[in-house]
Enzyme design. Structure first.
Site, PDB file in Angstrom:
ATOM      1  N   GLY A 118       0.823  -1.218   0.000  1.00  0.00           N
ATOM      2  CA  GLY A 118       0.000   0.000   0.000  1.00  0.00           C
ATOM      3  C   GLY A 118       0.845   1.252   0.000  1.00  0.00           C
ATOM      4  O   GLY A 118       0.418   2.313   0.462  1.00  0.00           O
ATOM      5  N   LEU A 152      -1.861  -8.512  -2.824  1.00  0.00           N
ATOM      6  CA  LEU A 152      -2.303  -9.231  -1.617  1.00  0.00           C
ATOM      7  C   LEU A 152      -3.088 -10.483  -1.964  1.00  0.00           C
ATOM      8  O   LEU A 152      -3.189 -11.402  -1.166  1.00  0.00           O
ATOM      9  CB  LEU A 152      -3.204  -8.328  -0.768  1.00  0.00           C
ATOM     10  N   ALA A 163      -1.894  -2.104   2.654  1.00  0.00           N
ATOM     11  CA  ALA A 163      -2.759  -2.306   1.488  1.00  0.00           C
ATOM     12  C   ALA A 163      -4.125  -2.825   1.921  1.00  0.00           C
ATOM     13  O   ALA A 163      -4.228  -3.679   2.806  1.00  0.00           O
ATOM     14  CB  ALA A 163      -2.113  -3.308   0.530  1.00  0.00           C
ATOM     15  N   GLN A 197      -8.668  -2.591   0.472  1.00  0.00           N
ATOM     16  CA  GLN A 197      -9.780  -1.833  -0.127  1.00  0.00           C
ATOM     17  C   GLN A 197     -10.290  -0.993   1.045  1.00  0.00           C
ATOM     18  O   GLN A 197     -10.916  -1.513   1.966  1.00  0.00           O
ATOM     19  CB  GLN A 197     -10.837  -2.795  -0.662  1.00  0.00           C
ATOM     20  N   SER A 249      -8.458  -0.605  12.169  1.00  0.00           N
ATOM     21  CA  SER A 249      -9.246   0.624  11.998  1.00  0.00           C
ATOM     22  C   SER A 249     -10.306   0.806  13.087  1.00  0.00           C
ATOM     23  O   SER A 249     -10.902  -0.169  13.568  1.00  0.00           O
ATOM     24  CB  SER A 249      -9.947   0.539  10.638  1.00  0.00           C
ATOM     25  N   GLU A 276     -13.105   1.664  12.464  1.00  0.00           N
ATOM     26  CA  GLU A 276     -14.377   1.163  11.909  1.00  0.00           C
ATOM     27  C   GLU A 276     -14.781  -0.165  12.554  1.00  0.00           C
ATOM     28  O   GLU A 276     -15.947  -0.561  12.487  1.00  0.00           O
ATOM     29  CB  GLU A 276     -14.263   0.989  10.393  1.00  0.00           C
ATOM     30  N   TYR A 293     -16.461  -3.504   5.195  1.00  0.00           N
ATOM     31  CA  TYR A 293     -15.079  -3.060   5.461  1.00  0.00           C
ATOM     32  C   TYR A 293     -14.731  -3.261   6.936  1.00  0.00           C
ATOM     33  O   TYR A 293     -13.681  -3.834   7.269  1.00  0.00           O
ATOM     34  CB  TYR A 293     -14.917  -1.578   5.076  1.00  0.00           C
TER      35      TYR A 293
HETATM   36  P1  NAP Z   1      -5.475   4.223   0.628  1.00  0.00           P
HETATM   37  O1  NAP Z   1      -4.979   5.603   0.355  1.00  0.00           O
HETATM   38  O2  NAP Z   1      -6.797   3.796   0.112  1.00  0.00           O
HETATM   39  O3  NAP Z   1      -4.350   3.198   0.069  1.00  0.00           O
HETATM   40  C1  NAP Z   1      -4.609   1.838  -0.050  1.00  0.00           C
HETATM   41  C2  NAP Z   1      -3.401   1.168  -0.679  1.00  0.00           C
HETATM   42  O4  NAP Z   1      -3.655  -0.243  -0.797  1.00  0.00           O
HETATM   43  C3  NAP Z   1      -3.044   1.646  -2.085  1.00  0.00           C
HETATM   44  O5  NAP Z   1      -1.645   1.731  -2.191  1.00  0.00           O
HETATM   45  C4  NAP Z   1      -3.578   0.526  -2.970  1.00  0.00           C
HETATM   46  O6  NAP Z   1      -2.895   0.402  -4.191  1.00  0.00           O
HETATM   47  C5  NAP Z   1      -3.270  -0.675  -2.103  1.00  0.00           C
HETATM   48  N1  NAP Z   1      -4.002  -1.897  -2.443  1.00  0.00           N
HETATM   49  C6  NAP Z   1      -5.338  -2.073  -2.468  1.00  0.00           C
HETATM   50  N2  NAP Z   1      -5.648  -3.328  -2.778  1.00  0.00           N
HETATM   51  C7  NAP Z   1      -4.473  -3.988  -2.970  1.00  0.00           C
HETATM   52  C8  NAP Z   1      -4.119  -5.321  -3.322  1.00  0.00           C
HETATM   53  N3  NAP Z   1      -5.040  -6.264  -3.565  1.00  0.00           N
HETATM   54  N4  NAP Z   1      -2.806  -5.648  -3.408  1.00  0.00           N
HETATM   55  C9  NAP Z   1      -1.865  -4.704  -3.185  1.00  0.00           C
HETATM   56  N5  NAP Z   1      -2.136  -3.429  -2.862  1.00  0.00           N
HETATM   57  C10 NAP Z   1      -3.424  -3.072  -2.762  1.00  0.00           C
HETATM   58  O7  NAP Z   1      -5.479   3.934   2.199  1.00  0.00           O
HETATM   59  P2  NAP Z   1      -4.791   4.759   3.414  1.00  0.00           P
HETATM   60  O8  NAP Z   1      -5.712   5.827   3.847  1.00  0.00           O
HETATM   61  O9  NAP Z   1      -3.390   5.066   3.053  1.00  0.00           O
HETATM   62  O10 NAP Z   1      -4.848   3.651   4.555  1.00  0.00           O
HETATM   63  C11 NAP Z   1      -3.801   2.700   4.719  1.00  0.00           C
HETATM   64  C12 NAP Z   1      -4.328   1.502   5.469  1.00  0.00           C
HETATM   65  O11 NAP Z   1      -4.810   1.895   6.747  1.00  0.00           O
HETATM   66  C13 NAP Z   1      -5.505   0.773   4.800  1.00  0.00           C
HETATM   67  O12 NAP Z   1      -5.382  -0.590   5.129  1.00  0.00           O
HETATM   68  C14 NAP Z   1      -6.726   1.358   5.483  1.00  0.00           C
HETATM   69  O13 NAP Z   1      -7.804   0.454   5.444  1.00  0.00           O
HETATM   70  C15 NAP Z   1      -6.178   1.527   6.896  1.00  0.00           C
HETATM   71  N6  NAP Z   1      -6.777   2.580   7.700  1.00  0.00           N
HETATM   72  C16 NAP Z   1      -6.877   3.850   7.201  1.00  0.00           C
HETATM   73  C17 NAP Z   1      -7.376   4.858   8.007  1.00  0.00           C
HETATM   74  C18 NAP Z   1      -7.481   6.278   7.507  1.00  0.00           C
HETATM   75  O14 NAP Z   1      -8.206   7.064   8.126  1.00  0.00           O
HETATM   76  N7  NAP Z   1      -6.762   6.651   6.467  1.00  0.00           N
HETATM   77  C19 NAP Z   1      -7.773   4.569   9.327  1.00  0.00           C
HETATM   78  C20 NAP Z   1      -7.626   3.267   9.794  1.00  0.00           C
HETATM   79  C21 NAP Z   1      -7.107   2.276   8.973  1.00  0.00           C
HETATM   80  P3  NAP Z   1      -3.372   1.182  -5.543  1.00  0.00           P
HETATM   81  O15 NAP Z   1      -2.686   2.517  -5.496  1.00  0.00           O
HETATM   82  O16 NAP Z   1      -2.875   0.285  -6.604  1.00  0.00           O
HETATM   83  O17 NAP Z   1      -4.881   1.278  -5.491  1.00  0.00           O
HETATM   84  O1  F7E Z   2     -16.560   9.172   5.993  1.00  0.00           O
HETATM   85  C1  F7E Z   2     -19.820  10.897   6.373  1.00  0.00           C
HETATM   86  C2  F7E Z   2     -19.845   9.392   6.270  1.00  0.00           C
HETATM   87  O2  F7E Z   2     -15.580   8.163   3.941  1.00  0.00           O
HETATM   88  C3  F7E Z   2     -16.571   9.819   7.230  1.00  0.00           C
HETATM   89  C4  F7E Z   2     -11.475   5.241   5.948  1.00  0.00           C
HETATM   90  O3  F7E Z   2     -10.158   5.735   5.906  1.00  0.00           O
HETATM   91  O4  F7E Z   2     -11.745   6.038   8.194  1.00  0.00           O
HETATM   92  C5  F7E Z   2     -12.291   6.100   6.894  1.00  0.00           C
HETATM   93  O5  F7E Z   2     -13.638   5.620   6.899  1.00  0.00           O
HETATM   94  C6  F7E Z   2     -18.001  10.171   7.613  1.00  0.00           C
HETATM   95  C7  F7E Z   2     -19.003   9.019   7.495  1.00  0.00           C
HETATM   96  O6  F7E Z   2     -14.436   7.843   6.189  1.00  0.00           O
HETATM   97  C8  F7E Z   2     -20.169  12.177   3.006  1.00  0.00           C
HETATM   98  O7  F7E Z   2     -21.181   8.888   6.292  1.00  0.00           O
HETATM   99  C9  F7E Z   2     -21.117  12.507   4.937  1.00  0.00           C
HETATM  100  O8  F7E Z   2     -19.824   9.011   8.638  1.00  0.00           O
HETATM  101  O9  F7E Z   2     -14.322  10.015   5.100  1.00  0.00           O
HETATM  102  P1  F7E Z   2     -15.182   8.820   5.196  1.00  0.00           P
HETATM  103  P2  F7E Z   2     -14.903   6.579   7.070  1.00  0.00           P
HETATM  104  O10 F7E Z   2     -16.056   5.891   6.490  1.00  0.00           O
HETATM  105  O11 F7E Z   2     -14.982   7.037   8.501  1.00  0.00           O
HETATM  106  C10 F7E Z   2     -11.700   4.729   8.768  1.00  0.00           C
HETATM  107  C11 F7E Z   2     -11.046   4.849  10.126  1.00  0.00           C
HETATM  108  C12 F7E Z   2     -11.082   3.722   7.870  1.00  0.00           C
HETATM  109  O12 F7E Z   2     -10.467   2.768   8.334  1.00  0.00           O
HETATM  110  C13 F7E Z   2     -11.446   3.794   6.423  1.00  0.00           C
HETATM  111  O13 F7E Z   2     -10.479   3.100   5.632  1.00  0.00           O
HETATM  112  O14 F7E Z   2     -18.473  11.192   6.751  1.00  0.00           O
HETATM  113  N1  F7E Z   2     -20.143  11.574   5.112  1.00  0.00           N
HETATM  114  N2  F7E Z   2     -21.159  12.887   3.649  1.00  0.00           N
HETATM  115  C14 F7E Z   2     -19.551  11.351   3.938  1.00  0.00           C
HETATM  116  N3  F7E Z   2     -18.531  10.527   3.596  1.00  0.00           N
HETATM  117  C15 F7E Z   2     -18.129  10.534   2.311  1.00  0.00           C
HETATM  118  N4  F7E Z   2     -17.096   9.735   1.946  1.00  0.00           N
HETATM  119  N5  F7E Z   2     -18.730  11.320   1.359  1.00  0.00           N
HETATM  120  C16 F7E Z   2     -19.766  12.165   1.661  1.00  0.00           C
HETATM  121  O15 F7E Z   2     -20.288  12.874   0.804  1.00  0.00           O
END
Ligand code: NAP
Ligand code: F7E
Length: 323
Positions: free
Chosen positions: A9, A58, A80, A82, A124, A126, A148
């Site tokens: 990722g 993956l 990495a 979805q 996460s 979530e 998710y």
């Molecule tokens: P992101 O921007 O969506 O990046 C996801 C990465 O995973 C991308 O590099 C994507 O590659 C890669 N990937 C997806 N499917 C894959 C597969 N089958 N094989 C190899 N690589 C794959 O996510 P992020 O925000 O940086 O988050 C990083 C991690 O932390 C994720 O696991 C996410 O679920 C978790 N997380 C995020 C948050 C948050 O708030 N950001 C909070 C808690 C946990 P491509 O570029 O090719 O699509």
């Molecule tokens: O939504 C509300 C929506 O898509 C946040 C991922 O990184 O964090 C992320 O998940 C909130 C939700 O993030 C819109 O309903 C309102 O309540 O930015 P989000 P998420 O679903 O919290 C967790 C920790 C992860 O692990 C995940 O990978 O915002 N909301 N209106 C909206 N959200 C989106 N996307 N778009 C709207 O128009």
């Protein structure tokens, strides 16, 4: 000798910040990337020549084992996934394959190929979903509300299980939402800041949104990758909540973002049912006391500063005709 890290990722938001951090610390950084018909690794373009990229997926367990043998890492960061919650209702099976079983594939590859590796799993908030406790800690039970969240709960448990079964140094970081100017455009913070910039530049005049009442604990991605690294430097593997201990509504996010460019959000924002989820996570707020005590970790960027940083970055990008 320099430590070696493998990041899955690496092209994502967190992967790019983590690669920067590890390079600054003198690591040799390897990243796994998926083959695509057009290679657009925008988030790591500035790291070209500094990180080594390898194809892998993956879904392809053999590619994981082969990569471990080739790169001989000391640390593996499994970022990495979805990661977009709404997509997980449209593609629940694929989400399960990447985000849940992908973790087991990597753990199995480590177990058989390089068991001495220190492994970080990107778990996460979530997983807390319909929260059973406020604020949420490492001991709060899970109640995921999306495919998710369910997949991430599996990833968390299998990481703990491999630690306990095979004595792997495997940790699960339970990270709350973290954002940055590199956040994907579909996530709510970046959707808002990017569209505010477009509206301010006269490129559009409306912004359709989903549930404005949802509450999140939002931090800065640059801070959160530092917590990941700290988890792998401990004497013992353990799991940690990483959060700011503050919660804010989506409405507050929208208000601050529009106000940053001198606009009143009520003139532009409307509710579109297309963005309302089948099941919502209403309230998240994390208690990161354990991370503070054991890792010496604290967030450096607070909510308003984060939103304004993202609006300012998007104003520059839109002005330059970029995304
Ligand atoms: P992101 O921007 O969506 O990046 C996801 C990465 O995973 C991308 O590099 C994507 O590659 C890669 N990937 C997806 N499917 C894959 C597969 N089958 N094989 C190899 N690589 C794959 O996510 P992020 O925000 O940086 O988050 C990083 C991690 O932390 C994720 O696991 C996410 O679920 C978790 N997380 C995020 C948050 C948050 O708030 N950001 C909070 C808690 C946990 P491509 O570029 O090719 O699509
Ligand atoms: O939504 C509300 C929506 O898509 C946040 C991922 O990184 O964090 C992320 O998940 C909130 C939700 O993030 C819109 O309903 C309102 O309540 O930015 P989000 P998420 O679903 O919290 C967790 C920790 C992860 O692990 C995940 O990978 O915002 N909301 N209106 C909206 N959200 C989106 N996307 N778009 C709207 O128009």
């Amino acid at each position: 000798m320099a430590k070696r890290a493998l990041i899955t990722g690496i092209t994502g938001q967190d992967g790019s910040y983590l690669a920067e951090l590890l390079l600054k610390k003198g690591y040799e950084v390897h990243g796994m990337v998926r083959r695509s018909s057009e290679e657009k690794f925008e988030r790591i373009a500035h790291l070209q020549g500094k990180v080594t990229l390898h194809q892998g997926d993956l879904l392809d367990q053999f590619s994981l084992a082969a990569l471990l043998s080739l790169t001989q890492p000391d640390e593996v960061y499994n970022l990495a996934a979805q990661s977009f919650v709404p997509t997980s209702w449209n593609q629940p099976v694929l989400t399960g394959e990447f985000t849940a079983l992908g973790v087991t594939k990597m753990l199995e590859a480590i177990r058989h190929t390089r068991p001495q590796v220190r492994f970080y799993q990107a778990s996460s908030s979530e997983m807390f979903g319909k929260v059973l406790e406020v604020p949420q800690t490492e001991d709060t039970p899970f109640y995921p509300r999306s495919p998710y969240g369910v997949a991430k709960a599996y990833g968390h448990h299998i990481t703990v299980n491999y630690r306990e079964s095979f004595k792997l140094f495997a940790v699960s970081g339970i990270l709350f939402n973290h954002e940055s100017p590199r956040r994907g455009l579909e996530f709510v913070t970046r959707k808002v800041t990017y569209n505010v910039a477009r509206i301010k530049h006269g490129l559009q005049d409306k912004l359709p949104m989903g549930n404005l009442d949802a509450k999140r604990d939002w931090g800065f991605a640059g801070d959160y990758v530092d917590a990941m690294w700290r988890m792998l430097q401990q004497d013992e593997p353990d799991d940690y909540v990483v959060s700011t201990n503050e919660t804010h509504t989506v409405k507050e996010l929208v208000e601050i973002a529009f106000a940053r460019v001198g606009l009143d959000y009520t003139k532009y924002v409307f509710t579109d049912p297309a963005f309302v989820r089948p099941a919502e996570v209403d309230l998240l707020i994390g208690d990161a006391a354990k991370a503070k005590k054991k890792l010496g970790w604290e967030p450096t960027v607070r909510f308003k500063e984060l939103v304004e940083m993202m609006v300012d970055a998007d104003m520059e990008r839109v002005k330059a005709g970029q995304r």
